[in-house]
Each structure stands twice: as C-alpha cells, then as structure tokens.
Scaffold this motif. Structure first.
Motif, PDB file in Angstrom:
ATOM      1  N   ALA A   1      17.188 -59.234  24.961  1.00  0.00           N
ATOM      2  CA  ALA A   1      16.605 -60.555  24.731  1.00  0.00           C
ATOM      3  C   ALA A   1      15.228 -60.659  25.374  1.00  0.00           C
ATOM      4  CB  ALA A   1      17.524 -61.627  25.291  1.00  0.00           C
ATOM      5  N   ARG A   2      15.061 -60.079  26.532  1.00  0.00           N
ATOM      6  CA  ARG A   2      13.766 -60.146  27.220  1.00  0.00           C
ATOM      7  C   ARG A   2      12.697 -59.324  26.493  1.00  0.00           C
ATOM      8  NH1 ARG A   2      14.398 -62.913  31.921  1.00  0.00           N
ATOM      9  NH2 ARG A   2      16.590 -63.287  32.437  1.00  0.00           N
ATOM     10  N   GLN A   3      13.121 -58.239  25.877  1.00  0.00           N
ATOM     11  CA  GLN A   3      12.177 -57.475  25.054  1.00  0.00           C
ATOM     12  C   GLN A   3      11.749 -58.291  23.834  1.00  0.00           C
ATOM     13  OE1 GLN A   3      10.696 -54.627  25.595  1.00  0.00           O
ATOM     14  NE2 GLN A   3      11.784 -54.020  27.454  1.00  0.00           N
ATOM     15  N   LEU A   4      12.713 -58.968  23.211  1.00  0.00           N
ATOM     16  CA  LEU A   4      12.392 -59.805  22.055  1.00  0.00           C
ATOM     17  C   LEU A   4      11.494 -60.970  22.459  1.00  0.00           C
ATOM     18  CD1 LEU A   4      15.887 -59.892  20.313  1.00  0.00           C
ATOM     19  CD2 LEU A   4      13.800 -58.916  19.353  1.00  0.00           C
ATOM     20  N   ALA A   5      11.787 -61.575  23.612  1.00  0.00           N
ATOM     21  CA  ALA A   5      10.969 -62.686  24.095  1.00  0.00           C
ATOM     22  C   ALA A   5       9.526 -62.244  24.302  1.00  0.00           C
ATOM     23  CB  ALA A   5      11.551 -63.238  25.394  1.00  0.00           C
ATOM     24  N   ASP A   6       9.347 -61.048  24.845  1.00  0.00           N
ATOM     25  CA  ASP A   6       8.007 -60.512  25.062  1.00  0.00           C
ATOM     26  C   ASP A   6       7.279 -60.321  23.736  1.00  0.00           C
ATOM     27  OD1 ASP A   6       5.943 -59.265  26.805  1.00  0.00           O
ATOM     28  OD2 ASP A   6       6.455 -57.459  25.670  1.00  0.00           O
ATOM     29  N   GLU A   7       7.998 -59.793  22.733  1.00  0.00           N
ATOM     30  CA  GLU A   7       7.388 -59.576  21.416  1.00  0.00           C
ATOM     31  C   GLU A   7       7.067 -60.898  20.729  1.00  0.00           C
ATOM     32  OE1 GLU A   7       6.453 -56.767  20.009  1.00  0.00           O
ATOM     33  OE2 GLU A   7       7.123 -55.523  21.691  1.00  0.00           O
TER      34      GLU A   7
END
Length: 303
Positions: free
Chosen positions: A28-34
C-alpha cells in the motif's frame, strides 16, 4: 502545524486493515508513493483488528468524497459475509469498487527447527500429534486461515489456529518459536527463508514462485488446493462515479507500468488492474466461489 494539517486533510487515505510492517501495508505504501507522483497526495492509515471489520466499518462511514479508500480483500469483501453472523458493514451495499491491484500466492511456512521439512512430514507429524501444531493466520476470515483449513481437511489432520492482527507480529512470534507454521505471503517471509530461520514447505498456487523455484506447489505435494490472497480498493457508497473513474484511471496507469510491475514482483506480488466495473464483477464471482465452500467447511456464521 496548520499547513501540515491542511495537507493531511486533503490527502487521499488508504486504510489498511492490518498492522504497519506487513505485506499489505508495504505494498500500500508503494502504491501511495506512486499515486503521489501522479498528483494524488496519498497517505496510509493502519486500523487492524476484528478480521478487518474495524477498518472496513471506518471507511464505510466516511464521507463519500474519494478521499478515503479501503484496501479490501478476500477476507473483508467476501469471506466475512459468510463467516460472521453480525457485521458492522455490508461490502455489497456500503462500498463501490475502484480497482483491483494484485494478489499474492500463499506459502506454507514453518520455523526452521520444526520437526518437519516437507508437506508429507508436516502431515505425518500432525496425524501423530493432533492439535499440537500451533498454526497462525492474520484472521479467521482471511485466506491465510481458510486455505490452511482446507489443507487440514484434505489431509485429515487437526492443528491449533492462532489468529493475529497482522503479519508483522505473527512473524515475530514465529521467530521466538511461539508458533510452528503459518500460511502467508513471500513479502515478509523472504528474508527469513533466505537466512534459514524459516522454511517454505509449499506454494498454494498452480505454479512455483519465481523467488522460490525449489519450493513445490501444494498440488505437487499431493493436495490440489489453490488459494490466492487478492486485494483491491473500494470507496464509500455514494462516491461520485466521476471521482471513482478518476481514481481507477490513476491506479490503472500505475499498475500497467513496467517499473511498478517489476517492483511488485520483487515484493512477492503479482499485480492486477482493471476498471471499477471489472473489479466489482470479480468480487461477486469470488463470493459465489468461496461462500458455498465456507459453508461446506462448517465455518459459516460461527463467530
């Protein structure tokens, strides 16, 4: 302080129903960054507990403005409906689908000093010691429990289920030898498997994993069981279609990019994308598949 609070208030929140540090949280944190790179300022909030129902209810009651999204899964959008007699939310009435975003093949993982190193040895030990194996999951309604229950049933064994609120505390319990096995993702286990602290016994999928080519599928081990942990975004019911479609387009752009696909694979995820409508149809299909199975296992409305 006021400026920071204003930014926080306008950020899109991805609500994760598990503790920080777990596989879903990391993804989720990777998606949030993207999402942030594409103009959608995004933060992750963790609200673990009650088989995901605390987080789901929180989002269901949130303002339908597209600023609060729930990371739903097999457990919260499908299985809980059948498992629990009373739920604070209705996944089919209280949410609108936004986007599918991926799945993880499940692994049967044991502590390295457990008295078994293969599925056959695991089954033999469980048969000789009914209930002695402490088997963990991230909740009764999660795929991490249900696919293990299927294996118990298929093998004719009995294990003791120990639920946790997330994969991070579960792994700490494994490292301290409080647990014998668990079913979970590769994301959090890979370092411990590579270091020799954990041992992967089998993959709950039709194919072996790229990260663990030497680990057989459960079918290769004699049990034709296929179980995936899938995840996607939903928003509160009443969120304007134009907002849902915009968020869906942003997610599709992320999930179809080569760079993110490679990043997801390194984390043990297989990314999936699709329109909000496609994700909605997928959830309905999964409900029709797993609902009868959960009832057949005798777990329906038991909690």
């Amino acid at each position: 302080m006021l400026a920071a609070a204003a930014v926080h208030a306008q950020s899109t929140r991805l609500v994760v129903p598990y503790n920080a540090g777990g596989a879903t949280d990391a993804y989720a944190r990777q998606l949030a960054d993207e999402m942030g790179k594409r103009g959608v300022q995004t933060i992750v909030e963790n609200k673990p507990g009650a088989s995901g129902m605390i987080a789901a209810d929180y989002v269901a009651r949130s303002k339908p403005d597209g600023l609060t999204l729930f990371i739903g899964s097999n457990s919260t959008l499908v299985n809980n409906v059948v498992l629990f007699a009373k739920m604070p939310y209705d996944p089919f009435k209280d949410f609108v689908p936004v986007s599918h975003f991926g799945y993880q093949p499940m692994l049967l993982i044991a502590r390295s000093n457990a008295p078994f190193a293969t599925v056959a040895e695991y089954v033999a030990y469980a048969r000789a010691n009914p209930g002695k194996i402490n088997r963990a999951s991230v909740g009764a309604g999660s795929i991490t429990n249900l696919c293990a229950v299927l294996l118990d049933r298929a093998a004719g064994i009995t294990t003791t289920h120990v639920p946790y609120t997330g994969e991070a505390p579960l792994i700490q319990a494994m490292l301290s030898d409080q647990l014998d096995v668990y079913v979970g993702s590769a994301t959090q286990a890979v370092a411990h498997i590579q270091s020799g602290k954990f041992r992967a016994l089998a993959v709950f999928d039709q194919m072996r994993m790229e990260q663990f080519p030497g680990v057989p599928t459960l079918k290769e081990s004699g049990y034709d069981i296929d179980a995936l942990a899938w995840f996607g975004f939903v928003a509160p019911a009443g969120t304007p279609p134009a907002v849902v479609d915009r968020l869906g387009r942003v997610m599709s752009e992320i999930l179809t990019s080569d760079s993110f696909t490679a990043k997801a694979a390194r984390m043990g995820w297989i990314r999936r994308s699709g329109t909000p409508q496609e994700f909605g149809r997928f959830v309905q299909k999964e409900y029709k598949l797993w609902g009868p199975l959960i009832k057949d296992l005798g777990l329906a409305k038991s909690m």
